[in-house]
Design an enzyme around this catalytic site. Structure first.
Site, PDB file in Angstrom:
ATOM      1  N   GLU A 117       6.100  -1.387  -2.470  1.00 21.91           N
ATOM      2  CA  GLU A 117       5.824  -2.748  -2.947  1.00 21.91           C
ATOM      3  C   GLU A 117       6.865  -3.229  -3.948  1.00 21.91           C
ATOM      4  O   GLU A 117       6.673  -4.239  -4.619  1.00 21.91           O
ATOM      5  CB  GLU A 117       4.424  -2.794  -3.553  1.00 21.91           C
ATOM      6  CG  GLU A 117       3.382  -2.455  -2.502  1.00 21.91           C
ATOM      7  CD  GLU A 117       1.969  -2.399  -3.024  1.00 21.91           C
ATOM      8  OE1 GLU A 117       1.785  -2.441  -4.260  1.00 21.91           O
ATOM      9  OE2 GLU A 117       1.058  -2.316  -2.197  1.00 21.91           O
TER      10      GLU A 117
ATOM     11  N   ASP B   9     -11.346  -2.192  -2.357  1.00 19.73           N
ATOM     12  CA  ASP B   9     -10.353  -2.429  -1.292  1.00 19.73           C
ATOM     13  C   ASP B   9     -10.809  -1.656  -0.058  1.00 19.73           C
ATOM     14  O   ASP B   9     -11.523  -2.190   0.799  1.00 19.73           O
ATOM     15  CB  ASP B   9      -8.969  -1.990  -1.781  1.00 19.73           C
ATOM     16  CG  ASP B   9      -7.903  -1.998  -0.686  1.00 19.73           C
ATOM     17  OD1 ASP B   9      -8.155  -2.545   0.398  1.00 19.73           O
ATOM     18  OD2 ASP B   9      -6.799  -1.447  -0.903  1.00 19.73           O
TER      19      ASP B   9
ATOM     20  N   LYS C  33      -7.893  -8.796   2.187  1.00 20.71           N
ATOM     21  CA  LYS C  33      -6.765  -8.589   3.101  1.00 20.71           C
ATOM     22  C   LYS C  33      -7.231  -9.017   4.482  1.00 20.71           C
ATOM     23  O   LYS C  33      -8.096  -8.356   5.076  1.00 20.71           O
ATOM     24  CB  LYS C  33      -6.397  -7.103   3.142  1.00 20.71           C
ATOM     25  CG  LYS C  33      -5.835  -6.533   1.841  1.00 20.71           C
ATOM     26  CD  LYS C  33      -5.756  -5.002   1.937  1.00 20.71           C
ATOM     27  CE  LYS C  33      -4.888  -4.397   0.856  1.00 20.71           C
ATOM     28  NZ  LYS C  33      -4.996  -2.920   0.818  1.00 20.71           N
TER      29      LYS C  33
ATOM     30  N   ARG D 155      -0.028  -6.404   2.061  1.00 15.05           N
ATOM     31  CA  ARG D 155      -0.064  -5.039   2.577  1.00 15.05           C
ATOM     32  C   ARG D 155       1.290  -4.400   2.278  1.00 15.05           C
ATOM     33  O   ARG D 155       2.266  -5.112   2.038  1.00 15.05           O
ATOM     34  CB  ARG D 155      -0.290  -5.023   4.103  1.00 15.05           C
ATOM     35  CG  ARG D 155      -1.560  -5.646   4.611  1.00 15.05           C
ATOM     36  CD  ARG D 155      -2.835  -5.146   3.988  1.00 15.05           C
ATOM     37  NE  ARG D 155      -3.054  -3.719   3.960  1.00 15.05           N
ATOM     38  CZ  ARG D 155      -4.018  -3.075   4.625  1.00 15.05           C
ATOM     39  NH1 ARG D 155      -4.826  -3.754   5.410  1.00 15.05           N
ATOM     40  NH2 ARG D 155      -4.199  -1.782   4.497  1.00 15.05           N
TER      41      ARG D 155
ATOM     42  N   LYS E 150      -2.396  -9.904  -5.712  1.00 15.67           N
ATOM     43  CA  LYS E 150      -1.416  -8.831  -5.917  1.00 15.67           C
ATOM     44  C   LYS E 150      -0.492  -8.851  -4.719  1.00 15.67           C
ATOM     45  O   LYS E 150      -0.933  -8.859  -3.568  1.00 15.67           O
ATOM     46  CB  LYS E 150      -2.063  -7.469  -6.157  1.00 15.67           C
ATOM     47  CG  LYS E 150      -2.719  -6.813  -4.984  1.00 15.67           C
ATOM     48  CD  LYS E 150      -2.927  -5.326  -5.273  1.00 15.67           C
ATOM     49  CE  LYS E 150      -3.478  -4.618  -4.061  1.00 15.67           C
ATOM     50  NZ  LYS E 150      -3.568  -3.170  -4.234  1.00 15.67           N
TER      51      LYS E 150
HETATM   52  P1  PGA Z   1      -1.678  -0.762   1.912  1.00 13.84           P
HETATM   53  O1  PGA Z   1      -1.792  -0.470   0.354  1.00 13.84           O
HETATM   54  O2  PGA Z   1      -1.204  -2.141   2.129  1.00 13.84           O
HETATM   55  O3  PGA Z   1      -0.725   0.294   2.366  1.00 13.84           O
HETATM   56  O4  PGA Z   1      -3.065  -0.558   2.472  1.00 13.84           O
HETATM   57  C1  PGA Z   1      -2.112  -1.417  -0.610  1.00 13.84           C
HETATM   58  C2  PGA Z   1      -3.436  -1.149  -1.287  1.00 13.84           C
HETATM   59  O5  PGA Z   1      -4.045  -0.071  -1.150  1.00 13.84           O
HETATM   60  O6  PGA Z   1      -3.923  -2.024  -1.978  1.00 13.84           O
HETATM   61 ZN    ZN Z   2      -5.803  -0.588  -2.601  1.00 13.06          ZN
END
Ligand code: PGA
Ligand code: ZN
Length: 424
Positions: free
Chosen positions: A207, A311, A336, A365, A387
């Protein structure tokens, strides 16, 4: 009258920020074209919509040609002639057509791409920017960003067990001020890390946050962030937060968490969080316990006076969120869209959260492209929090889009979640 009849739907395999294939879906109407790229997580939860991959020789099995052909051959014929502004009807049609609980038949990635491209086509046909198409005439809240300045867990190569050590510019008055202040802290933190941990610590994780070597204690990461904040003269202007992603260091056999060289029971880990929250200006913890442990998360939510974000726990799924609400597990939803697969279901999860006093944090993601529907949806949903990583183009484009929306709204823009939440 059909305002925006769908004339064509196509999908192609493109590349995300990790050089992995993903889908780009295009929906055409006479009123305009909608196009959307599909994100993909690495640290995926067990309850997410199915990510359909080809499993053949290409790209080590990661190709999405099957998903693309599902869009063009199985989904497109059902959508031709339908009105792109009828999002709910179209999403219901996608859910029916798939017919499985986690979209294994057509692929969650195929469905997510179509659902988002339809949303964009609807916005194009009505002539509205996406955030206003989703949020209506009143859309005006720019989200408070959570910046993952130091990465760990599955998203980085170092030894830190927590996935994200975030700084939150709670003292900023606008998203542009939040971005500027955090960028200054980011540069400062880079100087500290390079001097004390070596230049290799400036390598970034998935990220775009730093990936310091030789650190395995989250407290050390928080200390470094606070030092950078203080050196910049921003003491008290920043809070801290973490995405623990605890399932990744949980062993279901022994029911223990591998942390700091110990095997911790749930009670030990809860004790560790109590100490952390007492010692540091922490305002939010994401996935602090295993993703199946509703009872444990409920207990922790009760004990700690901070935001607890679900999450992997909720997977942006209305049913799982309702289960959490019934038990008092967490008090915020990580949002998400590809975890559940359609815009309608994801919006229903956000509405369920808000109606039950849960906050909503819109999230990137680890795999994505510079497509900026995320920034627009954060404003359109009135989420108040986002985020979306730190550096790398697919992250900074989200900030650039938020800055553009802020400029577009002018005096009408407000910033962050309401009231005195998150220590603001
Ligand atoms: P991911 O991780 O996009 O690889 O699922 C981000 C998170 O866990 O918030
Ligand atoms: Zn997460």
């Amino acid at each position: 009258m059909t305002a925006a009849p769908i004339e064509a739907v196509d999908a192609r395999e493109i590349l995300d920020n990790r050089l992995e294939p993903t889908l780009r879906v295009t929906v055409e109407t006479p009123g305009g074209i909608g196009r959307a790229d599909v994100p993909c997580g690495r640290s995926r939860g067990d309850h997410e919509a199915h990510d359909l991959r080809d499993g053949d020789d290409r790209y080590r099995g990661r190709g999405v040609r099957h998903a693309a052909s599902n869009v063009e051959e199985r989904i497109a014929p059902e959508l031709l002639g339908r009105d792109a502004t009828e999002q709910r009807t179209i999403d219901a049609c996608l859910v029916d057509l798939d017919g499985t609980p986690t979209k294994t038949e057509l692929g969650g990635n195929a469905i997510t791409g179509v659902s988002l491209a339809v949303l964009r086509a609807g916005a194009a046909a009505t002539g509205l920017p996406l955030y206003r198409y989703v949020g209506g005439a009143d859309a005006h809240v720019l989200p408070l960003p959570f910046f993952d300045l130091i990465e760990g867990g599955e998203l980085a190569g170092g030894d830190l067990p927590f996935q994200e050590h975030q700084v939150v510019p709670v003292g900023a008055d606008s998203v542009s001020e939040a971005v500027r202040m955090t960028a200054e802290v980011y540069y400062e933190l880079g100087d500290i890390l390079a001097a004390e941990y070596g230049e290799a610590s400036l390598n970034v994780g998935a990220e775009g946050g730093y990936n310091p070597l030789g650190i395995d204690d989250p407290r050390e990461a928080f200390d470094l962030e606070l030092r950078a904040v203080e050196t910049c003269g921003y003491e008290g202007e920043f809070a801290l937060a973490a995405d623990v992603a605890a399932s990744h260091f949980y062993d279901p056999e022994t029911e223990t968490y591998a942390l700091l060289g110990e095997s911790m029971t749930r009670a030990d880990l809860v004790g560790f969080y109590e100490e952390l929250v007492d010692t540091y200006p922490i305002v939010s913890l994401e996935d602090p316990l295993d993703q199946h442990d509703f009872a444990g998360v409920a207990d922790l939510t009760d004990r700690l006076d901070v935001q607890i974000v679900g999450d992997d726990l909720f997977a942006t799924t209305p049913d799982r969120l309702r289960r959490g609400v019934d038990r008092g597990a967490a008090n915020a939803l990580l949002w998400k869209v590809n975890q559940v697969g359609t815009v309608t279901e994801a919006v229903e999860a956000a509405r369920t959260a808000t109606r039950n006093g849960y906050a909503v944090q819109v999230s990137e993601r680890s795999g994505q492209t510079p497509d900026t529907w995320l920034a627009d949806l954060a404003v359109g949903l009135d989420a108040g929090q986002i985020k979306t990583g730190v550096t790398r183009g697919e992250r900074t484009e989200q900030y650039n889009r938020l800055l553009a929306i802020e400029a577009d709204l002018g005096d009408a823009a407000t910033f962050g979640p309401p009231g005195e939440t998150l220590g603001r």
